[in-house]
Scaffold this active site. Sequence first.
Site, PDB file in Angstrom:
ATOM      1  N   TYR A   1      20.633 116.066 -17.915  1.00  0.00           N
ATOM      2  CA  TYR A   1      20.515 115.155 -19.045  1.00  0.00           C
ATOM      3  C   TYR A   1      20.868 115.859 -20.353  1.00  0.00           C
ATOM      4  O   TYR A   1      20.623 117.063 -20.513  1.00  0.00           O
ATOM      5  CB  TYR A   1      19.079 114.633 -19.186  1.00  0.00           C
ATOM      6  CG  TYR A   1      18.570 113.828 -18.016  1.00  0.00           C
ATOM      7  CD1 TYR A   1      18.684 112.440 -17.999  1.00  0.00           C
ATOM      8  CD2 TYR A   1      17.946 114.453 -16.937  1.00  0.00           C
ATOM      9  CE1 TYR A   1      18.198 111.695 -16.932  1.00  0.00           C
ATOM     10  CE2 TYR A   1      17.453 113.710 -15.869  1.00  0.00           C
ATOM     11  CZ  TYR A   1      17.580 112.335 -15.878  1.00  0.00           C
ATOM     12  OH  TYR A   1      17.101 111.606 -14.823  1.00  0.00           O
TER      13      TYR A   1
ATOM     14  N   ASP B   1       9.667 107.160 -26.573  1.00  0.00           N
ATOM     15  CA  ASP B   1      11.049 107.105 -27.041  1.00  0.00           C
ATOM     16  C   ASP B   1      11.151 106.175 -28.252  1.00  0.00           C
ATOM     17  O   ASP B   1      10.145 105.615 -28.699  1.00  0.00           O
ATOM     18  CB  ASP B   1      12.026 106.698 -25.930  1.00  0.00           C
ATOM     19  CG  ASP B   1      11.787 105.284 -25.410  1.00  0.00           C
ATOM     20  OD1 ASP B   1      11.064 104.510 -26.068  1.00  0.00           O
ATOM     21  OD2 ASP B   1      12.314 104.941 -24.339  1.00  0.00           O
TER      22      ASP B   1
ATOM     23  N   ARG C   1      11.242 112.117 -21.271  1.00  0.00           N
ATOM     24  CA  ARG C   1      10.381 111.644 -22.362  1.00  0.00           C
ATOM     25  C   ARG C   1       9.102 112.471 -22.447  1.00  0.00           C
ATOM     26  O   ARG C   1       8.637 112.817 -23.537  1.00  0.00           O
ATOM     27  CB  ARG C   1      10.046 110.162 -22.157  1.00  0.00           C
ATOM     28  CG  ARG C   1      11.211 109.231 -22.467  1.00  0.00           C
ATOM     29  CD  ARG C   1      10.834 107.780 -22.239  1.00  0.00           C
ATOM     30  NE  ARG C   1      10.673 107.459 -20.823  1.00  0.00           N
ATOM     31  CZ  ARG C   1       9.730 106.668 -20.324  1.00  0.00           C
ATOM     32  NH1 ARG C   1       8.830 106.129 -21.122  1.00  0.00           N
ATOM     33  NH2 ARG C   1       9.685 106.411 -19.032  1.00  0.00           N
TER      34      ARG C   1
END
Length: 356
Positions: free
Chosen positions: A155, A169, A262
């Site tokens: 990622y 987020d 997250r």
Amino acid sequence: MAATEAAMASSSLSLEKDPAPVLESSGTAAATAATKPATVAAAATAAAAPATEAAAGSDAGDAKSDMANKLLSLNGVFAVHKPKGPTSAELLNRLKEKLLAEAGMPLPKCNKRKKQTFKIGHGGTLDSAAKGVLVVGVGRGTKMLTNMLSGTKRYIAIGELGKATDTLDSTGKVTEEKPYDKITQEDIEGILEKFTGNIMQVPPLYSALKKDGQRLSTLMKRGEAVEAKPARPVTVYSISLQRFQPPLFTLDVECGGGFYIRSLVSDIGKELSSCANVLELTRTKQGPFTLDDHALPEEKWTIDDIARALELCAALLPAETGLKKPKPDESKEQPLSCESISLSEVKAEGDAIQAS
């Protein structure tokens, strides 16, 4: 003599007037004669039209039948490019609808009791706010999706310091704000080692994890009280700081199944005596599939493009994850139906496999 001249004049007048009707009659006859072949030809064309249309319709039907057969013969795993906005399930439904429409096949009504011919699913859910690689299995390839869950993922995450949200987020409600002005690039790089290797991580409350058969995110949206899941073991193979421009910082993370970016960004914020949330998230790799080389954009969601992608991706998979030969009864044509299932990996239950 005058009478004779009058008679001759009369005769001459008669001769001048008489040819006109004859000429008209001749013209009408000629026109009629010329019209007969055209009328016959038109009649023949009109008679042939249904046959031509029937032939064209037959050809179109054959083409659709060929595409339907080609769709039903697809087996394997490939990757698509998921944009920000839709959930992974919504994107899968959009893909399924496009393929069935191209094949001239109606959308089936879901019925778990019917054996389906066309099956498609995804493995490794991406948040609706995230984009990037989404692995898709089609046909017998849906049975290979569990292997995708245990594989590595990569990622690129942009975190924002100074703000915490309930979803961890940018889509959530701000729950806390703290100063970040004293945080340096060296501070962030110095703590990343704590988040590398085999670590313990608490999953977000807004997640695909379930309580009493329902997703935690669904319960949270209803306003129901939800307790955080206990910390569980996860693996981070590598993590590096790509850019730091306060309050934003960019991370490149390679991790195993069940890992939440997250939670990572939130934990980094807490470790820096501040708080943080994910502003943007892109999955650049899942298993052997990369965003740049293998993920099909929506304009290439066609039966032919997917067939080519399946051939390319088959060479990327280990031999032990290859397709098994179908059972004899699997090769027989079955009525098209739809089956919705949701599987979870024991060690990474947040990464749902969805097939329909």
